[in-house]
Design a protein around this motif. Structure first.
Motif, PDB file in Angstrom:
ATOM      1  N   ARG A  26       0.824  -1.207   0.000  1.00 20.15           N
ATOM      2  CA  ARG A  26       0.000   0.000   0.000  1.00 20.15           C
ATOM      3  C   ARG A  26       0.858   1.257   0.000  1.00 20.15           C
ATOM      4  N   ARG A  27       1.943   1.215   0.748  1.00 14.82           N
ATOM      5  CA  ARG A  27       2.867   2.348   0.807  1.00 14.82           C
ATOM      6  C   ARG A  27       4.285   1.803   0.860  1.00 14.82           C
ATOM      7  N   PHE A  28       5.183   2.394   0.097  1.00 11.11           N
ATOM      8  CA  PHE A  28       6.577   1.968   0.126  1.00 11.11           C
ATOM      9  C   PHE A  28       7.146   2.113   1.530  1.00 11.11           C
ATOM     10  N   SER A  29       6.682   3.100   2.258  1.00 11.14           N
ATOM     11  CA  SER A  29       7.167   3.320   3.620  1.00 11.14           C
ATOM     12  C   SER A  29       6.862   2.138   4.532  1.00 11.14           C
ATOM     13  N   ARG A  68      -0.528   5.413 -11.360  1.00 15.30           N
ATOM     14  CA  ARG A  68      -0.994   6.411 -10.387  1.00 15.30           C
ATOM     15  C   ARG A  68      -2.502   6.599 -10.503  1.00 15.30           C
ATOM     16  N   ARG A 110      -4.307   3.759  -8.893  1.00 14.09           N
ATOM     17  CA  ARG A 110      -4.339   3.888  -7.438  1.00 14.09           C
ATOM     18  C   ARG A 110      -5.361   4.934  -7.000  1.00 14.09           C
ATOM     19  N   GLY A 159      -0.560  -0.852  -7.895  1.00 10.95           N
ATOM     20  CA  GLY A 159      -0.112  -0.026  -6.775  1.00 10.95           C
ATOM     21  C   GLY A 159       1.336  -0.290  -6.426  1.00 10.95           C
ATOM     22  N   TRP A 160       1.753  -1.553  -6.464  1.00 10.15           N
ATOM     23  CA  TRP A 160       3.152  -1.902  -6.194  1.00 10.15           C
ATOM     24  C   TRP A 160       4.068  -1.229  -7.206  1.00 10.15           C
ATOM     25  N   ASN A 214       3.560   1.445  -8.985  1.00  9.65           N
ATOM     26  CA  ASN A 214       3.591   2.887  -8.787  1.00  9.65           C
ATOM     27  C   ASN A 214       4.454   3.275  -7.593  1.00  9.65           C
ATOM     28  N   GLU A 215       4.360   2.533  -6.510  1.00 10.32           N
ATOM     29  CA  GLU A 215       5.177   2.826  -5.329  1.00 10.32           C
ATOM     30  C   GLU A 215       6.660   2.631  -5.618  1.00 10.32           C
ATOM     31  N   ASN A 246       7.920   5.604  -7.755  1.00  5.78           N
ATOM     32  CA  ASN A 246       8.083   6.798  -6.923  1.00  5.78           C
ATOM     33  C   ASN A 246       9.358   6.715  -6.085  1.00  5.78           C
ATOM     34  N   ALA A 247       9.618   5.531  -5.536  1.00 10.43           N
ATOM     35  CA  ALA A 247      10.832   5.357  -4.723  1.00 10.43           C
ATOM     36  C   ALA A 247      12.084   5.470  -5.577  1.00 10.43           C
TER      37      ALA A 247
END
Length: 324
Positions: free
Chosen positions: A100-103, A175, A178, A229-230, A232-233, A236-237
């Motif tokens: 859901r989020r790279f973080s 994107r 998502r 979603g994966w 896209n994350e 972005n990273a």
């Protein structure tokens, strides 16, 4: 911590390394992740390798690599990322790779270091990470200076290769997916098992077959294609870690090892990245495919030799460009 102890799976030709402990740890958003620590038989350990897998990988895939490090007197601490291996999956379809989020990946690594590695493993701590795991390590690197002495990143996922569409278009489409609540949708068809011929991972049919057999016997360890979603994350990273303001904050000495015949990650991007920050340098294993630690010995042995020369810190020397 949960009381039930997770199993390490053994298959023909892929025995579990001895002298290990396993367990679970809880990470952000309520996810339970599987970990293992493999101890060397030497009386005084030379340190610990924190081993980070790539996408669609699990602890079992690295038994051979783990035995290499423990044979050098090092402990190995590793875990399954959220959404893969025996760690908690993230979607109703457990075979779809997702985040859901790279973080969240960064939180998994930080939690692992603080709650498992620091209290249970042996100093100094060095990090060896592959592909997606290397991208997570590179993203977190500015925060690792007081926890990790050295990092080795094999085929780090820093640029897509051989895509049918330009990266800006892939990023735009993923994107939008998502934003419209469709980030869970898969990015391709699940074709498994795959033939050895023309595979992008390794030239070694024995190691390729061993890994395929593991996933056939234990499909609960496997992943199919990633979600939108994966993707896209990750994009972005990749953009974020390539910026000078990020690279300039990295103080941990870092060795990037690229595979010269990699069709998943752009090898020139790895060389370029290694030249762009003071703590890093890159070497290339010419002729190798993406999974350097699963490759034929003519590529795998030089890659391991470069890693062995770089870690632990008291043994560090300057690795050179190595041809296959």
């Amino acid at each position: 911590m949960s009381d039930d102890t997770p199993l390490l799976i053994e298959t023909d030709g892929n025995p579990v390394p001895g002298n290990h402990v396993t367990g679970w740890f809880d990470s952000v958003r309520g996810k339970r992740l599987r970990y293992a620590i493999f101890k060397s038989d030497v009386p005084v350990a030379r340190g610990t390798v924190v081993l980070l897998q790539g996408r669609n990988e699990c602890i079992e895939k690295y038994y051979e690599t783990i035995r290499h490090f423990t044979g050098r007197g090092l402990w190995v601490a590793t875990f399954d990322w959220r959404g893969q291996g025996l760690s908690d999956r993230l979607l109703k379809n457990p075979l779809r790779g997702h985040v859901r989020r790279f973080s969240d990946f960064e939180a998994d690594l930080s939690t692992f270091l603080e709650t498992i590695v620091l209290p249970e493993a042996r100093l100094p701590f060095c990090l060896v990470a592959h592909s997606m795991g290397a991208l997570v390590a590179l993203s977190m690197a500015p925060k690792l200076a007081n926890r990790i002495d050295r990092m080795v990143l094999t085929a780090p996922f820093v640029e897509l290769s051989n895509q049918s569409a330009p990266k800006w278009l892939i990023r735009l489409v993923t994107r939008l997916m998502r934003m419209t609540g469709l980030g869970w949708v898969g990015s391709g068809l699940d074709k498994f098992p795959k033939p050895f011929a023309d595979n992008p991972l390794t030239t070694d049919i024995g190691r390729f077959s061993r890994n395929q057999a593991l996933y056939i016997a234990h499909p609960e360890l496997r992943l199919g294609p990633p979600s939108m979603g994966w993707v896209n994350e990750m994009l972005n990273a990749i953009e974020r870690v390539g910026k000078f303001e990020h690279l300039d904050q990295i103080k941990v000495p870092t060795l990037l090892i690229g595979a010269g015949n990699d069709t998943i990650v752009e090898s020139q991007a790895i060389e370029s990245l290694g030249n762009r920050f003071r703590a890093g340098r890159a070497i290339m294993i010419n002729g190798a495919r993406h999974e350097l630690l699963q490759e034929a010995d003519r590529y795998r042995i030089p890659a391991l030799a470069a890693i062995d020369a770089f870690i632990p810190p008291d043994q560090a020397s300057e690795p050179a460009i190595i041809s296959g």
